[in-house]
Design a protein around this motif. Structure first.
Motif, PDB file in Angstrom:
ATOM      1  N   THR A 414       0.832  -1.208   0.000  1.00 35.64           N
ATOM      2  CA  THR A 414       0.000   0.000   0.000  1.00 35.64           C
ATOM      3  C   THR A 414       0.862   1.252   0.000  1.00 35.64           C
ATOM      4  OG1 THR A 414      -1.632  -1.221   1.213  1.00 35.64           O
ATOM      5  CG2 THR A 414      -1.872   1.151   1.225  1.00 35.64           C
ATOM      6  N   ALA A 415       1.939   1.206   0.784  1.00 33.57           N
ATOM      7  CA  ALA A 415       2.803   2.385   0.885  1.00 33.57           C
ATOM      8  C   ALA A 415       3.471   2.694  -0.446  1.00 33.57           C
ATOM      9  CB  ALA A 415       3.861   2.155   1.952  1.00 33.57           C
ATOM     10  N   PHE A 418       1.053   4.441  -2.485  1.00 32.52           N
ATOM     11  CA  PHE A 418       0.912   5.734  -1.848  1.00 32.52           C
ATOM     12  C   PHE A 418       2.018   6.686  -2.309  1.00 32.52           C
ATOM     13  CE2 PHE A 418       1.139   8.220   2.212  1.00 32.52           C
ATOM     14  CZ  PHE A 418      -0.130   8.724   2.158  1.00 32.52           C
ATOM     15  N   LYS A 419       3.212   6.117  -2.494  1.00 31.45           N
ATOM     16  CA  LYS A 419       4.357   6.929  -2.915  1.00 31.45           C
ATOM     17  C   LYS A 419       4.203   7.386  -4.364  1.00 31.45           C
ATOM     18  CE  LYS A 419       7.817   4.721  -0.021  1.00 31.45           C
ATOM     19  NZ  LYS A 419       8.810   3.637  -0.033  1.00 31.45           N
ATOM     20  N   LEU A 421       1.708   8.619  -5.783  1.00 34.84           N
ATOM     21  CA  LEU A 421       0.656   9.621  -5.959  1.00 34.84           C
ATOM     22  C   LEU A 421       1.075  10.634  -7.003  1.00 34.84           C
ATOM     23  CD1 LEU A 421      -0.255  10.354  -2.250  1.00 34.84           C
ATOM     24  CD2 LEU A 421      -1.541   9.004  -3.858  1.00 34.84           C
TER      25      LEU A 421
ATOM     26  N   ASN B  52       3.860   6.392   7.737  1.00 33.16           N
ATOM     27  CA  ASN B  52       3.101   5.372   7.001  1.00 33.16           C
ATOM     28  C   ASN B  52       2.799   4.147   7.857  1.00 33.16           C
ATOM     29  OD1 ASN B  52       3.008   6.891   4.692  1.00 33.16           O
ATOM     30  ND2 ASN B  52       4.718   5.881   3.676  1.00 33.16           N
ATOM     31  N   LEU B  57      -0.419   2.189   6.619  1.00 32.06           N
ATOM     32  CA  LEU B  57      -0.217   2.110   5.164  1.00 32.06           C
ATOM     33  C   LEU B  57       0.956   1.196   4.840  1.00 32.06           C
ATOM     34  CD1 LEU B  57      -0.610   5.835   4.071  1.00 32.06           C
ATOM     35  CD2 LEU B  57      -1.959   3.941   3.212  1.00 32.06           C
ATOM     36  N   ASP B  58       1.789   0.948   5.832  1.00 27.72           N
ATOM     37  CA  ASP B  58       2.984   0.135   5.628  1.00 27.72           C
ATOM     38  C   ASP B  58       3.146  -0.776   6.835  1.00 27.72           C
ATOM     39  OD1 ASP B  58       5.249  -0.809   4.441  1.00 27.72           O
ATOM     40  OD2 ASP B  58       6.319   1.120   4.383  1.00 27.72           O
ATOM     41  N   ARG B  84      -8.209   3.026   8.665  1.00 28.52           N
ATOM     42  CA  ARG B  84      -7.910   4.317   8.015  1.00 28.52           C
ATOM     43  C   ARG B  84      -9.197   5.085   7.713  1.00 28.52           C
ATOM     44  NH1 ARG B  84      -4.243   1.124   5.106  1.00 28.52           N
ATOM     45  NH2 ARG B  84      -5.599   1.101   3.262  1.00 28.52           N
ATOM     46  N   THR B  94       1.451  17.153  -1.502  1.00 27.33           N
ATOM     47  CA  THR B  94       0.949  17.644  -2.812  1.00 27.33           C
ATOM     48  C   THR B  94      -0.575  17.661  -2.866  1.00 27.33           C
ATOM     49  OG1 THR B  94       1.289  15.411  -3.615  1.00 27.33           O
ATOM     50  CG2 THR B  94       2.964  17.022  -4.191  1.00 27.33           C
ATOM     51  N   ASN B  96      -3.133  16.189  -3.241  1.00 23.31           N
ATOM     52  CA  ASN B  96      -3.770  14.962  -3.747  1.00 23.31           C
ATOM     53  C   ASN B  96      -5.285  15.012  -3.716  1.00 23.31           C
ATOM     54  OD1 ASN B  96      -1.337  13.708  -4.389  1.00 23.31           O
ATOM     55  ND2 ASN B  96      -1.042  13.182  -2.248  1.00 23.31           N
TER      56      ASN B  96
END
Lengths: 423, 228
Positions: A414-415, A418-419, A421, B52, B57-58, B84, B94, B96
């Motif tokens: 997932t990360a 995510f990176k 983006l 993260n 997320l990680d 989440r 940024t 997003n």
């Protein structure tokens, strides 16, 4: 959620309009190609069937083995009885006697002296009865270039090319010189009622069309014919059904010998079987390769679309959407786009296909010296397959593209997504 | 008081040329409810990786992470996504924002995932936009907004579901000084009003000036943990 995603899909032209344009074009090309190729294949079969072979045909054993239709000594006698039997046993076909003959066309002056002569390949067909199916089979209404169809005994049609070559005029008398079924020489005067142009070089070079009854009189063929043609009433050749009918008829024949009737199918004649197998194989190969290539392109487009959206995917994952939910939303999106592309692409492909089916493309410049039975005007043919063949490049290919690119969602951490983006 | 997030003996390694590179090593941290904290350090120090992992997320290579007392290190992907969607808000460097959607719709997405009714969604979105002072931009698209406004929308999106924790990764990196201060004041105001825990990853001195607690990370390890 679906409504939310659909809203985004409609607004983002790079995700909706452009994929639909690309995929829809691929579908349209596939539909048109399929219609065109099957039209050419069908045109070849039907042209041969209508003019030379029928879908099925009954002739004598001897004529069948000779494989030469103009030998008058090998004609089928008791033709009326055989035709009645065929009409009773196989009513889903139209059965028509035809006399195929050859000879010379002599053009006399007012004193009876020959001023021109030319060889003719003739057809004696049912022109005088109320049943106009033979006129339809030979497309005489459309093929008529000058004058009228024969209205009474003694009138004939000539190919327009021959008519012009011999400098004839409508209503002029010409003399047919040939040999009858007993081998005697015959002379018979006919009046030209009209001219025809079939768009088939082999026929347009020197065709003479007379009524069946006139030719029976001319060639001394009372209750005889060279062949009885059978045509499926829906106008299309059905190979398996033709095989069953042939077996049924031939098994029921008690008479043997050279003058016994025998039934043959379209593909039993003039190497049509080999030709059909060859053309079917070519047709299948071309279509498979074509659909594969188009599908590959569209699959790749689906794949790239998925990869391009890793950024958006990253945001949605961060917000709390699950990977499986995301994956299925991509699949559903690909399916919706695919179905829309398939419907629009099929419609877009069918429009030129229909035009080509009605009007065709004239290839006469390329077939001027061809002797084989092939129409000068090639047409597309719309069949039920045309309505669903676009599913492969339109729906299945983008679906697979989305499914494979979506696997990246599961394989990547997932990360990592995510990176990536980008939005 | 039970910490909102607790990190225990955490390592994170990445394979580099047949060897394990330690991005984070032996991290022990606890964040209390309502904190306004920052993980600071130079680029490559492991700030974002730590953020993260705390945001699920990680995954950590070793060690454990607890969220409101529950261990989250071994959650499935689906359970992490649920955590989440309900408890954690993210703010990115940024912004997003999804460009094809309006401000309202960008804020609506997290609420759709929570299955809220239309009326509840509208109330939450307008409340969130009020916090960041952008109710007049509700129908605008991201392309029609300035960078500072986009980041305020991103804050509103993170806040709209009223999360327990907001993780902000370099939130001022793309903003000028004036907008940075506006953003930071807005987040401080929200922190005071809502009690949500804010954890930043930053090396921006302007951010550091607003923090109540600064955790300095160097080469994947905690060098200093100061409370102001």
């Amino acid at each position: 959620m679906i409504a939310f995603l659909f809203k985004g899909l409609l607004r983002d032209r790079s995700r909706s309009l452009f994929p639909i344009l690309i995929t829809g074009s691929g579908v349209a090309i596939t539909v048109l190609t399929f219609a065109w190729v099957s039209g050419i294949l069908n045109e070849t079969i039907e042209t041969t069937a209508r003019f030379r072979a029928g879908h099925l045909k009954v002739r004598t054993n001897a004529l069948n083995e000779q494989q030469y239709p103009n030998i008058m000594e090998l004609v089928l006698t008791d033709a009326g009885k055989i035709k009645n039997q065929l009409e009773a046993e196989f009513p889903h076909l139209t059965w028509k006697s035809r006399i195929q003959f050859g000879g010379l066309m002599d053009v006399p002056d007012k004193n009876g002296e020959t001023i021109a002569q030319a060889p003719v390949a003739g057809l004696g067909i049912d022109l005088m009865s109320k049943d106009r199916s033979e006129i339809k089979h030979l497309n005489l209404g459309k093929a008529l270039a000058k004058g009228n169809l024969p209205q009474k005994s003694g009138e004939i049609l000539l190919s327009d090319d021959l008519f012009e070559k011999l400098g004839l005029r409508l209503g002029q008398s010409v003399t047919y010189i040939g040999s009858d079924m007993n081998g005697s020489m015959v002379f018979y005067n006919f009046k030209i009622s009209g001219t025809v142009r079939f768009g088939i070089k082999a026929m347009d070079r020197g065709a003479m069309i007379a009524s069946l009854e006139d030719m029976q009189d001319t060639l001394d063929m009372q209750d005889a014919t060279t062949e009885i043609f059978g045509f499926f009433k829906d106008g299309f050749y059905h190979a398996e059904q033709a095989s069953r009918i042939r077996a049924s008829f031939n098994d029921s024949q008690k008479a043997t010998g050279p003058f016994a009737p025998v039934m043959v199918r379209l593909e039993d004649q003039d190497n049509m079987g080999e030709m059909l197998s060859y053309m079917n194989a070519m047709f299948s190969a071309i279509l498979i390769i074509f659909i594969f290539v188009i599908s590959l392109v569209l699959w790749n487009a689906g794949l790239m679309n998925g990869i391009r959206r890793y950024g958006e995917i990253g945001v949605r994952l961060a917000i709390g959407e699950s990977k499986s939910h995301l994956y299925w939303s991509l699949i559903i999106e690909a399916l919706i786009l695919g179905i829309v592309s398939y419907i629009l692409g099929t419609a877009a492909g069918l429009i030129p296909s229909y035009y080509l089916q009605v009007h065709g493309v004239d290839f006469s410049a390329f077939t001027q010296n061809a002797d084989f039975m092939m129409s000068n005007v090639m047409r597309a043919r719309i069949t039920p397959i045309n309505f669903w063949i676009g599913i492969v490049p339109g729906v299945i290919a983008p679906f697979i593209g989305a499914a494979i690119s979506g696997i990246g969602i599961f394989k990547r951490e997932t990360a990592e997504l995510f990176k990536e983006l980008e939005v | 008081m039970e910490p909102v997030i607790a990190v225990s003996n955490l390592d994170k390694t990445f394979p580099v040329a047949n060897e394990d590179f330690f991005a984070l090593q032996n991290i022990d941290l606890q964040f209390a409810p309502g904190e306004f904290s920052g993980i600071v350090g130079p680029s490559g120090s492991g700030k974002t990786t730590l953020l993260n992992i705390m945001g699920s997320l990680d995954k950590a290579t070793n060690g454990k992470v607890y969220f409101m007392g529950d261990e989250i290190t071994s959650l499935s992907a689906k359970e992490s996504a649920q955590l989440r969607s309900r408890k954690i808000g993210f703010i990115f460097q940024t912004y997003n924002l999804l460009p094809v959607y309006t401000v309202y719709e960008n804020l609506e997405l997290p609420l759709i995932l929570l299955g809220m009714s239309t009326a509840d969604k509208k109330q939450a979105i307008m409340e969130s936009l009020e916090w960041v002072g952008l109710t007049d931009k509700v129908n605008s698209k991201p392309a029609q907004l300035s960078g500072g406004q986009c980041q305020r929308v991103a804050i509103a999106r993170a806040m709209v579901k009223k999360p327990t924790v907001i993780l902000a990764d370099e939130p001022t990196a793309n903003l000028d000084s004036e907008n940075s201060h506006i953003i930071l004041k807005t987040m401080k105001k929200i922190n005071d009003a809502s009690g949500s825990t804010f954890i930043f990853s930053t090396h921006d001195d302007k951010v550091i000036g607003y923090l109540k607690r600064k955790i300095t990370l160097v080469d994947g390890g905690i060098q200093q943990d100061e409370t102001f």
